[in-house]
Design a protein around this motif. Structure first.
Motif, mmCIF file in Angstrom:
data_model
loop_
_atom_site.group_PDB
_atom_site.id
_atom_site.type_symbol
_atom_site.label_atom_id
_atom_site.label_comp_id
_atom_site.label_asym_id
_atom_site.label_seq_id
_atom_site.Cartn_x
_atom_site.Cartn_y
_atom_site.Cartn_z
ATOM 1 N N GLY A 107 3.938 -6.703 6.798
ATOM 2 C CA GLY A 107 2.753 -6.410 7.600
ATOM 3 C C GLY A 107 2.704 -7.254 8.861
ATOM 4 O O GLY A 107 2.362 -6.761 9.944
ATOM 5 N N GLY B 63 5.211 -7.749 1.016
ATOM 6 C CA GLY B 63 4.221 -6.906 1.693
ATOM 7 C C GLY B 63 3.536 -7.629 2.839
ATOM 8 O O GLY B 63 3.366 -7.069 3.926
ATOM 9 N N ARG C 271 -6.035 -5.107 8.864
ATOM 10 C CA ARG C 271 -7.254 -5.789 8.468
ATOM 11 C C ARG C 271 -7.187 -7.314 8.495
ATOM 12 O O ARG C 271 -8.221 -7.973 8.569
ATOM 13 N N ALA D 247 0.363 -0.070 0.844
ATOM 14 C CA ALA D 247 -1.058 -0.345 1.075
ATOM 15 C C ALA D 247 -1.254 -1.782 1.552
ATOM 16 O O ALA D 247 -2.045 -2.052 2.465
ATOM 17 N N LEU D 248 -0.532 -2.712 0.946
ATOM 18 C CA LEU D 248 -0.654 -4.112 1.347
ATOM 19 C C LEU D 248 -0.133 -4.316 2.765
ATOM 20 O O LEU D 248 -0.754 -5.029 3.568
ATOM 21 N N TRP E 173 6.408 -8.521 -4.651
ATOM 22 C CA TRP E 173 5.807 -7.403 -3.911
ATOM 23 C C TRP E 173 4.736 -7.908 -2.949
ATOM 24 O O TRP E 173 4.556 -7.352 -1.863
ATOM 25 N N TRP E 174 4.044 -8.991 -3.336
ATOM 26 C CA TRP E 174 2.983 -9.520 -2.472
ATOM 27 C C TRP E 174 3.587 -10.257 -1.275
ATOM 28 O O TRP E 174 3.190 -10.012 -0.134
ATOM 29 N N MET F 109 -0.081 -2.175 5.189
ATOM 30 C CA MET F 109 -1.061 -1.605 6.115
ATOM 31 C C MET F 109 -2.284 -2.502 6.221
ATOM 32 O O MET F 109 -2.836 -2.703 7.314
ATOM 33 N N TRP F 110 -2.705 -3.066 5.076
ATOM 34 C CA TRP F 110 -3.881 -3.931 5.085
ATOM 35 C C TRP F 110 -3.631 -5.171 5.943
ATOM 36 O O TRP F 110 -4.481 -5.573 6.735
#
Length: 237
Positions: free
Chosen positions: A41, A37, A9, A1-2, A33-34, A4-5
Motif C-alpha cells: 500500500g 499488505g 485511508r 483490501a489492506l 499478509w499484514w 487499498m486501505w
C-alpha cells in the motif's frame, strides 16, 4: 483490501496510529499478509505520488523524525520522487529532521531536496557547508539553494567561501550590479570572485579602486600570482 486501505485511508487516521503502523509494518511479530499488505500500500501511494500523500509524509516526518527510516525503503531514488517531495516541503524543516534527510539525500543523490530542506532561513554559507559535507555532487543543488536568496547574500557568500558553482552564480549577478563588490571587501574569496567576474566580461568595479585592495593586487603581482596579474591587466591608467 489492506493494500487499498493503506493507500487510501492511512493518511486520514490519527497520526499516532499511522506512525505506529509505519514503525511496526516490517516487524516479524506480525502476519506476513499484514506486513506485505502495508508495504504494498505504501509503495502504490508513492508510485502514484499525489500531493496529499506528499503532505502526509512531511507531516509524519515533522512529528516523528524516525518515520523517515520507517518509510525510506519505499522511496524510489528517482528525480520524479524528489520533485514530488520538494513540491510539498514545509517552509521550516527543523534540525532533527534535516539530519535524517541528509542521509536519505546522500543515498539517492537528491541535492535539490536537501537544498529545499535547508530553506532560506539558514545563512547561505552554512547551507553550502551542509550540502558540501553531505553530498557527493552538491553542485547539483546550487540553483535550488540560492532560490529566494538576495543578491547581496549570494555575492557575499560566494566571496566568503570561494566555491566555484556559487562563484559562477554570483558573477551572473555582479555583471549587472558591480556595486555589490563593496559588500565582499573583507572576504578571502574576493580576488577569485573578481577574476571570474572580469573573465566573464564584467567591467572593473569602481568600488575596488581603493588603496588597500590595489596594494593587495600589487603584492600579488610581485609574487607572480596569476589571479593578481589578471586583475592588474584590467586596471585602467
Amino acid at each position: 483490501a489492506l493494500v487499498m486501505w493503506v493507500e487510501v485511508r492511512l493518511p486520514e487516521i490519527r497520526d499516532q496510529d499511522a506512525l505506529w503502523i509505519l514503525q511496526h509494518h516490517r516487524s516479524e511479530g506480525h502476519s506476513t499478509w499484514w506486513t506485505n499488505g502495508v508495504s504494498r500500500g505504501l509503495e502504490l501511494a508513492i508510485e502514484r505520488r499525489t500531493p496529499a500523500w506528499a503532505r502526509t509524509l512531511w507531516r509524519w516526518w515533522s512529528r516523528q523524525t524516525d518515520a523517515v527510516d520507517w518509510i525510506r525503503e519505499h522511496l524510489e531514488g528517482s528525480p520524479v520522487v524528489e520533485t514530488w517531495l520538494v513540491d510539498q516541503i514545509p517552509r521550516d524543516v527543523d534540525e532533527d529532521l534535516l539530519e535524517k534527510l541528509i542521509g536519505v539525500c546522500r543515498e539517492r543523490g537528491w541535492a535539490v531536496l536537501l537544498a529545499a530542506a535547508l530553506g532560506t532561513a539558514r545563512p547561505l554559507v552554512d547551507a553550502v557547508a551542509v550540502m558540501r559535507a553531505g553530498l557527493e555532487c552538491p553542485e547539483a543543488g546550487v540553483d535550488a539553494l540560492i532560490s529566494g536568496r538576495s543578491d547581496v547574500e549570494i555575492v557575499t557568500a560566494a566571496a566568503a567561501i570561494n566555491w566555484p558553482p556559487l562563484i559562477e552564480r554570483a558573477v551572473a549577478i555582479t555583471k549587472g550590479r558591480h556595486e555589490l563588490f563593496a559588500v565582499a571587501l573583507e572576504h578571502p574569496g574576493l580576488v577569485a570572485l573578481l577574476v571570474a567576474h572580469l573573465s566573464n566580461g564584467g567591467a572593473f568595479p569602481a568600488e575596488l579602486v581603493r588603496s588597500d585592495f590595489l596594494r593587495t593586487i600589487f603584492d600579488g603581482v610581485m609574487r607572480h600570482d596569476p589571479q593578481a596579474e589578471i586583475i592588474a591587466n584590467r586596471l585602467t591608467a
